[in-house]
Design an enzyme around this catalytic site. Sequence first.
Site, PDB file in Angstrom:
ATOM      1  N   TRP A 102      -0.684  -7.204 -11.045  1.00 24.07           N
ATOM      2  CA  TRP A 102      -1.945  -6.682 -11.601  1.00 24.07           C
ATOM      3  C   TRP A 102      -1.855  -6.524 -13.113  1.00 24.07           C
ATOM      4  CZ3 TRP A 102      -5.333  -7.932  -8.384  1.00 24.07           C
ATOM      5  CH2 TRP A 102      -5.131  -7.776  -7.005  1.00 24.07           C
ATOM      6  N   ASP A 172      -4.315   1.379 -15.388  1.00 18.88           N
ATOM      7  CA  ASP A 172      -4.865   0.981 -14.096  1.00 18.88           C
ATOM      8  C   ASP A 172      -4.211   1.884 -13.051  1.00 18.88           C
ATOM      9  OD1 ASP A 172      -5.520  -0.183 -11.688  1.00 18.88           O
ATOM     10  OD2 ASP A 172      -4.784  -2.191 -12.188  1.00 18.88           O
ATOM     11  N   LYS A 196      -8.239   1.785  -2.500  1.00 20.94           N
ATOM     12  CA  LYS A 196      -6.869   2.125  -2.147  1.00 20.94           C
ATOM     13  C   LYS A 196      -6.784   3.590  -1.713  1.00 20.94           C
ATOM     14  CE  LYS A 196      -5.950  -1.967  -3.634  1.00 20.94           C
ATOM     15  NZ  LYS A 196      -5.553  -2.396  -4.951  1.00 20.94           N
TER      16      LYS A 196
HETATM   17  C1  LIG Z   1      -5.805  -3.685  -5.733  1.00 24.00           C
HETATM   18  C2  LIG Z   1      -5.490  -3.544  -7.164  1.00 24.00           C
HETATM   19  C3  LIG Z   1      -6.243  -4.198  -8.152  1.00 24.00           C
HETATM   20  C4  LIG Z   1      -7.377  -5.132  -7.833  1.00 24.00           C
HETATM   21  O1  LIG Z   1      -8.466  -4.400  -7.405  1.00 24.00           O
HETATM   22  P1  LIG Z   1      -9.865  -5.066  -7.073  1.00 24.00           P
HETATM   23  O2  LIG Z   1     -10.713  -3.852  -6.899  1.00 24.00           O
HETATM   24  O3  LIG Z   1      -9.687  -5.873  -5.846  1.00 24.00           O
HETATM   25  O4  LIG Z   1     -10.273  -5.887  -8.239  1.00 24.00           O
HETATM   26  C5  LIG Z   1      -5.910  -3.970  -9.464  1.00 24.00           C
HETATM   27  N1  LIG Z   1      -4.912  -3.146  -9.806  1.00 24.00           N
HETATM   28  C6  LIG Z   1      -4.166  -2.509  -8.884  1.00 24.00           C
HETATM   29  C7  LIG Z   1      -3.064  -1.611  -9.325  1.00 24.00           C
HETATM   30  C8  LIG Z   1      -4.434  -2.690  -7.537  1.00 24.00           C
HETATM   31  O5  LIG Z   1      -3.693  -2.048  -6.618  1.00 24.00           O
END
Ligand SMILES: *Cc1c(COP(=O)(O)O)cnc(C)c1O
Length: 362
Positions: A102, A172, A196
């Site tokens: 990511w 993030d 998540k």
């Molecule tokens: C799942 C995830 C993403 C991607 O998320 P989307 O909502 O599918 O774009 C980005 N960063 C992290 C840390 C993730 O776990």
Amino acid sequence: MARVYNFSAGPSQLPESVLKSAASELLEYGSSGQSVMEMSHRSPEYQAIIDSAEALLREVLNIPDNYKVLFLQGGASLQFTMLAMNLMNGSHTADYVVTGVWGKKAAAEGAKIGNARVIASSADKNFSYIPKITKDMINPEADYVHVCWNNTIYGTAWHQIPDTGDVPLVADMSSCFLSEPVDVSKFGMIYAGAQKNLAPAGVTIVIIREDLVGKAPEGTPAMLDYKTHVDAGSMYNTPPCWCIYMCKLVLEWIKNDIGGLEKMKERNQAKAAKLYAFLESSKLFKDTVEKEDRSIMNVPFVTGDAEMDKKFVAESKAAGFVNLKGHRSVGGMRASIYNAMQPEGVDALIEFMKKFEAENSK
Ligand SMILES: *Cc1c(COP(=O)(O)O)cnc(C)c1O
């Protein structure tokens, strides 16, 4: 009905009591005569829902007043682009720490907007650790430093906030959002896809310091400018109404049922500690990351034998433990034990692993 223990990395398990509340209000929300799914987002009933979701988030995460909270769409992935478009506006350079897939994607999107420099990476050891960041590694002229706080695929997490001086830190937090208290004031911006640890897929939370809003270059499309959404209270266009309502229910659960983020952290740490302790004692299973960088949300583990891993995934699934297959880039297994995974679920998984180990030791 038998609900499984769901160890999915996302979308993931939601608290059962939240699902029951949502079910009880599915046909009629309050005395509105309609479902939240059918409501006008301009109605007073809906305004009260989104206001309450934001107020709860501010309270639970202790968000300072000089931060804006946004409910957006497009996932965390759109934020990779949007944050670069909005924030890479001074020196047009930004520093990225790459600790997994990511973070790498975020840097790649940043590089399409400006000069995105990777200042550290743990790719050399398949992202099994968090590199040490010191202030001298950071370009003091950079518009921001980007980190991925919890690496969903690899099971590593930051446990200390790096000192970036006056350069805003952007994180993030998709896979650890609301898993423990965070000092928001140390960040310029925090963002998280909800699926998540917060709500169903479809909403992304952005928490951004006021002074970073309104700096997008002329010509930035309205939907990609944070200022548009700040000015419109996340209602420039139709927001993901149902998902925001679910955020509200989950936040009420964290506040009232769990007792806040300190308690959430204790519960999450206890679950993770048990699982890691078992992995350390096991002769069959082992964990895959540096001890001090372990995530309390995503726990990858392997047997070292691909056939044995496969057998474990199949047998665990049959026993009601689902989505334990690891990401293809690590292999083996991964147990995502987000907020909603009840402690009994982890206990039951450990018991199952012990039994599997006993049956499969030579
Ligand atoms: C799942 C995830 C993403 C991607 O998320 P989307 O909502 O599918 O774009 C980005 N960063 C992290 C840390 C993730 O776990």
